[in-house]
Design an enzyme around this catalytic site. Structure first.
Site, PDB file in Angstrom:
ATOM      1  N   LYS A  78      -4.496  -4.602  -9.804  1.00 41.21           N
ATOM      2  CA  LYS A  78      -3.234  -4.381  -9.110  1.00 41.21           C
ATOM      3  C   LYS A  78      -2.091  -4.913  -9.975  1.00 41.21           C
ATOM      4  O   LYS A  78      -2.288  -5.813 -10.798  1.00 41.21           O
ATOM      5  CB  LYS A  78      -3.217  -5.074  -7.742  1.00 41.21           C
ATOM      6  CG  LYS A  78      -4.398  -4.675  -6.860  1.00 41.21           C
ATOM      7  CD  LYS A  78      -4.316  -5.310  -5.504  1.00 41.21           C
ATOM      8  CE  LYS A  78      -5.632  -5.142  -4.757  1.00 41.21           C
ATOM      9  NZ  LYS A  78      -6.143  -3.792  -4.705  1.00 41.21           N
ATOM     10  N   TYR A 111       0.838  -1.200   0.000  1.00 47.87           N
ATOM     11  CA  TYR A 111       0.000   0.000   0.000  1.00 47.87           C
ATOM     12  C   TYR A 111       0.876   1.253   0.000  1.00 47.87           C
ATOM     13  O   TYR A 111       1.903   1.293   0.690  1.00 47.87           O
ATOM     14  CB  TYR A 111      -0.895   0.037   1.233  1.00 47.87           C
ATOM     15  CG  TYR A 111      -1.904  -1.084   1.339  1.00 47.87           C
ATOM     16  CD1 TYR A 111      -3.230  -0.882   0.999  1.00 47.87           C
ATOM     17  CD2 TYR A 111      -1.523  -2.350   1.792  1.00 47.87           C
ATOM     18  CE1 TYR A 111      -4.164  -1.904   1.109  1.00 47.87           C
ATOM     19  CE2 TYR A 111      -2.449  -3.376   1.900  1.00 47.87           C
ATOM     20  CZ  TYR A 111      -3.771  -3.144   1.563  1.00 47.87           C
ATOM     21  OH  TYR A 111      -4.685  -4.158   1.672  1.00 47.87           O
ATOM     22  N   HIS A 146      -6.073   1.850  -1.322  1.00 47.32           N
ATOM     23  CA  HIS A 146      -6.105   0.497  -1.857  1.00 47.32           C
ATOM     24  C   HIS A 146      -4.671   0.048  -2.154  1.00 47.32           C
ATOM     25  O   HIS A 146      -3.784   0.871  -2.400  1.00 47.32           O
ATOM     26  CB  HIS A 146      -6.926   0.436  -3.141  1.00 47.32           C
ATOM     27  CG  HIS A 146      -8.404   0.616  -2.923  1.00 47.32           C
ATOM     28  ND1 HIS A 146      -9.181  -0.342  -2.316  1.00 47.32           N
ATOM     29  CD2 HIS A 146      -9.235   1.650  -3.213  1.00 47.32           C
ATOM     30  CE1 HIS A 146     -10.430   0.083  -2.259  1.00 47.32           C
ATOM     31  NE2 HIS A 146     -10.492   1.291  -2.788  1.00 47.32           N
TER      32      HIS A 146
END
Length: 286
Positions: free
Chosen positions: A262, A223, A231
């Site tokens: 991601k 993070y 997020h």
């Protein structure tokens, strides 16, 4: 000094002040695993203790911010010889303290109830007057003063009870040497743990918040700030430097990262301790 308690190879922090400190000052998040007293059957919101990853605990230990301890083995209460001779006195003192707390809560509850009734006295009087008029009775209604609250009874089972999250008495605790592998701390010297720790420490030193990545099939989630506000940007997968990665694993990792929006990081450690990162992003067909 932060105290990290060991239980069956897992590290826990019980003190709420230590939990706040390691998160706010040292960017260590951990996972709350304790049930809340008023909602013990749910697992959406949990409380103390805070369970730390082995890498999180080791970072605190290596920085000299914490010590690793284990509590003394509790003695069986079935054997009368092993019981504390002061136990009856302690039980009596505890019951007396409960009674004093109950009386104090009863007094405060009655006082609060009286204040509420006093603030509603005018509305109560108006309501009684309207009721008197509906009955068609002449004259002024007999206006009774609001109840004083002196007859208020608080059920004893409704009283608030303090639930300590750590030992209320000082006990002898044995400090554990985290440099040596043992049953309670088996990670020292393990090749896989050493690789994961090097990667975890490098990411932490870069200013990231690093948590477990098990819910997304990775080793760590990375993070840019506190996970309560941001997020995760990356999913870290740890691989030994000399072990080849199959094409199927690479494709699976890339697609996984794309599905959860991601970037996947393939992480490995060189012989000199330098961490190498390779990012994967699934571009698809153009």
């Amino acid at each position: 000094m932060i105290r990290i308690y060991l239980l069956e190879g897992k590290a826990f922090v019980w003190n709420y002040a230590d939990v706040w400190r390691i998160r706010e000052e040292h960017r260590i998040v951990g996972v709350l695993v304790g049930a809340l007293p008023r909602k013990p059957r749910q697992n959406v919101r949990l409380g103390l203790p805070l369970e730390l990853l082995p890498e999180e605990a080791r970072l605190l230990l290596e920085k000299g911010l914490a010590i690793l301890v284990k509590s003394p083995t509790s003695q069986s209460l079935d054997d009368g010889k092993s019981q504390d001779p002061l136990l009856p006195g302690k039980v009596a003192a505890y019951e007396m303290e409960l009674e004093e707390n109950y009386q104090e809560q009863l007094r405060l509850s009655a006082k609060q109830r009286k204040a509420v009734l006093d603030s509603l006295a005018d509305r109560i009087a108006q309501g009684r007057a309207k009721k008197w008029q509906r009955k068609g009775e002449g004259g002024d209604p007999l206006v009774q003063p609001a109840e004083s609250g002196s007859g208020f009874v608080l059920p004893q089972e409704s009283m608030m009870i303090q639930l300590p999250t750590e030992r209320s008495e000082i006990t002898q605790e044995e400090e554990v040497d985290w440099h040596v592998a043992a049953q309670l701390w088996p990670y020292a010297g393990q090749e896989h743990h050493e690789m994961r720790y090097c990667i975890f420490r490098d990411l932490w030193e870069r200013g990231y918040y690093v948590t477990t990545g098990s819910k997304f099939g990775g080793d760590f989630l990375i993070y840019p700030g506190d996970p309560m506000r941001f997020h995760a940007h990356y999913i870290a997968l740890c691989f030994p430097k000399e072990v080849p990665i199959s094409l199927r694993d690479i494709i699976s990792a890339g697609r996984l990262g794309t599905n959860v929006k991601k970037t996947v990081l393939l992480c490995s450690v060189d012989q000199d301790g330098t961490v190498a990162y390779t990012s994967l992003r699934w571009s698809g067909m153009q």
